[in-house]
Design a protein around this motif. Structure first.
Motif, mmCIF file in Angstrom:
data_model
loop_
_atom_site.group_PDB
_atom_site.id
_atom_site.type_symbol
_atom_site.label_atom_id
_atom_site.label_comp_id
_atom_site.label_asym_id
_atom_site.label_seq_id
_atom_site.Cartn_x
_atom_site.Cartn_y
_atom_site.Cartn_z
ATOM 1 N N VAL A 165 -1.712 -16.226 -28.137
ATOM 2 C CA VAL A 165 -0.463 -15.664 -27.619
ATOM 3 C C VAL A 165 0.174 -14.736 -28.651
ATOM 4 N N ILE A 166 0.254 -15.176 -29.900
ATOM 5 C CA ILE A 166 0.829 -14.352 -30.955
ATOM 6 C C ILE A 166 0.024 -13.069 -31.130
ATOM 7 N N PHE A 167 -1.305 -13.187 -31.085
ATOM 8 C CA PHE A 167 -2.175 -12.011 -31.224
ATOM 9 C C PHE A 167 -1.921 -10.997 -30.116
ATOM 10 N N LEU A 168 -1.829 -11.479 -28.866
ATOM 11 C CA LEU A 168 -1.605 -10.580 -27.732
ATOM 12 C C LEU A 168 -0.243 -9.893 -27.819
ATOM 13 N N LEU A 169 0.787 -10.644 -28.214
ATOM 14 C CA LEU A 169 2.132 -10.070 -28.297
ATOM 15 C C LEU A 169 2.232 -9.057 -29.446
ATOM 16 N N ILE A 170 1.655 -9.384 -30.586
ATOM 17 C CA ILE A 170 1.686 -8.449 -31.714
ATOM 18 C C ILE A 170 0.895 -7.190 -31.379
ATOM 19 N N ARG A 171 -0.222 -7.360 -30.694
ATOM 20 C CA ARG A 171 -1.022 -6.197 -30.284
ATOM 21 C C ARG A 171 -0.252 -5.330 -29.308
ATOM 22 N N GLU A 172 0.467 -5.961 -28.389
ATOM 23 C CA GLU A 172 1.303 -5.214 -27.441
ATOM 24 C C GLU A 172 2.409 -4.472 -28.177
ATOM 25 N N TYR A 173 3.009 -5.128 -29.160
ATOM 26 C CA TYR A 173 4.087 -4.503 -29.941
ATOM 27 C C TYR A 173 3.575 -3.282 -30.708
ATOM 28 N N ARG A 174 2.450 -3.430 -31.359
ATOM 29 C CA ARG A 174 1.918 -2.334 -32.174
ATOM 30 C C ARG A 174 1.372 -1.193 -31.325
ATOM 31 N N GLY A 175 0.954 -1.517 -30.092
ATOM 32 C CA GLY A 175 0.375 -0.488 -29.236
ATOM 33 C C GLY A 175 1.398 0.269 -28.411
ATOM 34 N N SER A 176 2.666 -0.126 -28.480
ATOM 35 C CA SER A 176 3.701 0.537 -27.686
ATOM 36 C C SER A 176 4.531 1.469 -28.554
ATOM 37 N N ILE A 177 4.937 2.598 -27.958
ATOM 38 C CA ILE A 177 5.816 3.538 -28.661
ATOM 39 C C ILE A 177 7.216 3.539 -28.048
ATOM 40 N N ASP A 178 7.401 2.741 -27.015
ATOM 41 C CA ASP A 178 8.702 2.613 -26.357
ATOM 42 C C ASP A 178 9.539 1.576 -27.108
ATOM 43 N N PRO A 179 10.679 1.975 -27.700
ATOM 44 C CA PRO A 179 11.480 1.019 -28.477
ATOM 45 C C PRO A 179 12.003 -0.155 -27.648
ATOM 46 N N ILE A 180 12.316 0.073 -26.367
ATOM 47 C CA ILE A 180 12.789 -1.014 -25.509
ATOM 48 C C ILE A 180 11.677 -2.026 -25.277
ATOM 49 N N ASP A 181 10.477 -1.498 -25.005
ATOM 50 C CA ASP A 181 9.339 -2.382 -24.786
ATOM 51 C C ASP A 181 9.017 -3.180 -26.049
ATOM 52 N N ARG A 182 9.139 -2.533 -27.198
ATOM 53 C CA ARG A 182 8.878 -3.229 -28.466
ATOM 54 C C ARG A 182 9.922 -4.318 -28.716
ATOM 55 N N ASN A 183 11.168 -4.057 -28.350
ATOM 56 C CA ASN A 183 12.219 -5.063 -28.498
ATOM 57 C C ASN A 183 11.955 -6.269 -27.602
ATOM 58 N N ARG A 184 11.567 -5.986 -26.359
ATOM 59 C CA ARG A 184 11.259 -7.079 -25.431
ATOM 60 C C ARG A 184 10.154 -7.966 -25.993
ATOM 61 N N THR A 185 9.125 -7.320 -26.503
ATOM 62 C CA THR A 185 7.990 -8.065 -27.040
ATOM 63 C C THR A 185 8.399 -8.913 -28.240
ATOM 64 N N MET A 186 9.236 -8.365 -29.111
ATOM 65 C CA MET A 186 9.654 -9.117 -30.290
ATOM 66 C C MET A 186 10.519 -10.317 -29.920
ATOM 67 N N TYR A 187 11.300 -10.199 -28.845
ATOM 68 C CA TYR A 187 12.077 -11.344 -28.387
ATOM 69 C C TYR A 187 11.148 -12.451 -27.881
ATOM 70 N N LEU A 188 10.060 -12.066 -27.224
ATOM 71 C CA LEU A 188 9.083 -13.060 -26.789
ATOM 72 C C LEU A 188 8.425 -13.731 -27.987
ATOM 73 N N VAL A 189 8.115 -12.933 -29.004
ATOM 74 C CA VAL A 189 7.519 -13.487 -30.225
ATOM 75 C C VAL A 189 8.475 -14.478 -30.877
ATOM 76 N N ALA A 190 9.752 -14.094 -30.972
ATOM 77 C CA ALA A 190 10.753 -14.965 -31.602
ATOM 78 C C ALA A 190 10.919 -16.267 -30.822
ATOM 79 N N GLY A 191 11.064 -16.163 -29.502
ATOM 80 C CA GLY A 191 11.228 -17.357 -28.679
ATOM 81 C C GLY A 191 10.013 -18.266 -28.739
ATOM 82 N N TRP A 192 8.837 -17.649 -28.702
ATOM 83 C CA TRP A 192 7.600 -18.421 -28.763
ATOM 84 C C TRP A 192 7.466 -19.145 -30.102
#
Length: 229
Positions: A113-140
């Motif tokens: 799960v952490i690998f998939l979320l970090i990969r999604e974060y690094r592969g996105s250039i949309d700051p909103i999408d990156r924020n959403r992903t980091m909130y999932l990482v934090a909650g997880w």
């Protein structure tokens, strides 16, 4: 996502019932249910993250659900939890050597799960999408930290998994409201946020009951429930 929420709610409820010890003779059952619900939360969250990152179901997901079924059969068959009882609000239990198997499988899903979320974060250039992903990482991360306390003998007797689940629900609620975590209609999104908030406050109330029961062991459970109200 709704499936994950349902399983996580069952996990939180079983943790509450186990530590409350309102039915002492049922401590073993609630511990067995808690073990299954804990792994179920990991598997269903992994499922949710695969959908969130636009990945189809893979062999790991099918393996996870098959493993969950096997674990449920073994748990309720009496082969996992060796004993379970609560004394003065503190849980005493043992999973025997099964704890290493459960811990290893859990770690595999947690890492994926952490690998998939970090990969999604690094592969996105949309700051909103990156924020959403980091909130999932934090909650997880908070949820995992709380759930793994069940495998540490020194703190396994305390409902830290319950607290971790509540914090994760609060983080996801904020991400849904602030960053439109889920692509759903506004009305449905607001309804989901209210659902999380009601669950959160319900969890806080449950936590107050647990704290009162732990610090006032001589007071009957129903009195603690009334006082918390």
């Amino acid at each position: 996502f709704a499936f994950y929420v349902a399983v996580a709610s069952i996990w939180s409820f079983t943790s509450f019932m186990l530590h409350l010890n309102a039915f002492p003779q049922q401590a073993l059952f609630w511990n067995e249910a808690l073990t299954v619900a804990l792994i179920g939360s990991l598997v269903t969250y992994y499922h949710f993250v695969r959908v969130y990152t636009n990945r189809s179901a893979g062999i790991g997901l099918y393996f996870g659900y098959a493993l969950l079924l096997v674990l449920a059969v073994l748990c309720f068959g009496g082969y996992i939890v060796q004993y379970s009882y609560v004394v003065d609000g503190v849980l005493h239990h043992s999973l025997g050597i099964s704890i290493y198997f459960i811990g290893g499988i859990s770690l595999a899903f947690i890492g994926t799960v952490i690998f998939l979320l970090i990969r999604e974060y690094r592969g996105s250039i949309d700051p909103i999408d990156r924020n959403r992903t980091m909130y999932l990482v934090a909650g997880w991360s908070v949820l995992v930290t709380g759930s793994y306390t069940n495998l540490i003998p020194a703190v396994a007797g305390f409902p830290l998994d319950h607290i971790g689940s509540l914090i994760n629900a609060l983080i996801i609620s904020y991400a849904i409201s602030r960053f439109h975590l889920l692509d759903i209609k506004l009305v449905a999104r607001r309804g989901l946020v209210w659902f999380f908030l009601i669950s959160l406050f319900g969890g806080i109330y449950a936590g107050m009951v647990l704290i009162g029961y732990n610090f006032l062991p001589s007071v009957p459970p129903y009195s603690v429930v009334i006082a918390a109200s």
